[in-house]
Design an enzyme around this catalytic site. Structure first.
Site, PDB file in Angstrom:
ATOM      1  N   LYS A 129      11.345  49.511  70.631  1.00  8.22           N
ATOM      2  CA  LYS A 129      11.805  48.256  71.230  1.00  8.22           C
ATOM      3  C   LYS A 129      11.485  47.077  70.305  1.00  8.22           C
ATOM      4  O   LYS A 129      12.374  46.307  69.941  1.00  8.22           O
ATOM      5  CB  LYS A 129      11.156  48.040  72.608  1.00  8.22           C
ATOM      6  CG  LYS A 129      11.677  46.803  73.302  1.00  8.22           C
ATOM      7  CD  LYS A 129      10.952  46.510  74.584  1.00  8.22           C
ATOM      8  CE  LYS A 129       9.690  45.742  74.302  1.00  8.22           C
ATOM      9  NZ  LYS A 129       8.971  45.304  75.503  1.00  8.22           N
TER      10      LYS A 129
ATOM     11  N   ASP B  27      14.537  46.823  76.698  1.00 10.05           N
ATOM     12  CA  ASP B  27      13.358  46.322  77.414  1.00 10.05           C
ATOM     13  C   ASP B  27      13.588  46.595  78.903  1.00 10.05           C
ATOM     14  O   ASP B  27      14.558  47.268  79.280  1.00 10.05           O
ATOM     15  CB  ASP B  27      13.121  44.840  77.107  1.00 10.05           C
ATOM     16  CG  ASP B  27      14.159  43.940  77.766  1.00 10.05           C
ATOM     17  OD1 ASP B  27      15.186  44.467  78.271  1.00 10.05           O
ATOM     18  OD2 ASP B  27      13.944  42.722  77.812  1.00 10.05           O
TER      19      ASP B  27
END
Ligand code: SF4
Length: 214
Positions: free
Chosen positions: A124, A142
């Site tokens: 991420k 996310d």
């Protein structure tokens, strides 16, 4: 496995997102890749607004990876304290900057492989950096992108890495960076975790969850 979704549905989805959230970028203030890396570490369990308040002062005092390694840990902890979990965050920043100094002359590398070798950096954060600091396509999964993708029906997965690969298979590569930002903003503005505002959502006709609640 990636969902089978008509290209026309994806095209329409991207068009609506683009028109609804034109020009959206990361809300984390930064002037270079190192600042974005540090802001991203600080953003865990914290609002972007709070992170920006903290980094405004922090980045005036500390500018290089060497600065972050050399500042006394207790001072760094104090500076990042308002973002929460400050002891862990200060340690992570320190470890990451140490690795940058040892392996990359203090610079943030611009490829996934090298980023993933840095302590505490997952896909991420690596995709945030690649997209927003270097303009290299990547999809950021996310909590918002995960939730919105699942509701729309773009993935049936719950693991963020599997979701990322599902989305990469569906979304044209040229749109990956903007799509990530638009989905994050959509998750914050309308498709909120507790109560999505489906009646006001421009994606409703394209969304499995939205259509079910009509
Ligand atoms: S229709 Fe509802 S569930 Fe679907 S994206 Fe919009 S707000 Fe989210």
């Amino acid at each position: 496995m990636a969902q089978k979704i008509a290209k026309s549905r994806i095209k329409k989805l991207l068009e609506i997102l683009r028109n609804t959230y034109p020009g959206v970028k990361t809300a984390l203030g930064h002037r270079n890749p190192l600042e974005l890396l540090i802001a991203t570490i600080l953003s865990a369990q914290c609002t972007d607004e709070r992170v920006n308040q903290v980094t405004k002062t922090l980045f005036q005092k500390l500018r290089t990876a060497k600065d972050f390694v050399e500042v006394p840990l207790s001072d760094l902890e104090e500076m990042v304290r308002p973002t929460g979990f400050y002891r862990n965050k200060a340690k992570s920043i320190r470890a990451c900057c140490q690795a940058l100094l040892e392996r990359h002359s203090g610079k943030v590398p611009d490829n996934m492989e090298a980023l993933l070798q840095l302590p505490g950096i997952g896909r991420k954060t690596a995709n945030v950096l690649l997209g927003s600091a270097f303009g290299i396509p990547g999809i950021v999964v996310d909590t918002h992108v995960k939730r919105v993708s699942q509701r729309i029906g773009l993935t049936r997965e719950s693991d963020p890495v599997k979701i990322e690969f599902d989305l990469m298979a569906l979304i044209p590569k040229k749109d990956w960076i903007d799509f990530s930002h638009q989905m994050i903003w959509h998750g914050r503005a309308l498709c909120k975790a507790r109560k999505p505002n489906c009646p006001a959502c421009p994606l409703r006709e394209l969304c499995d969850y939205g259509r079910e609640t009509t």
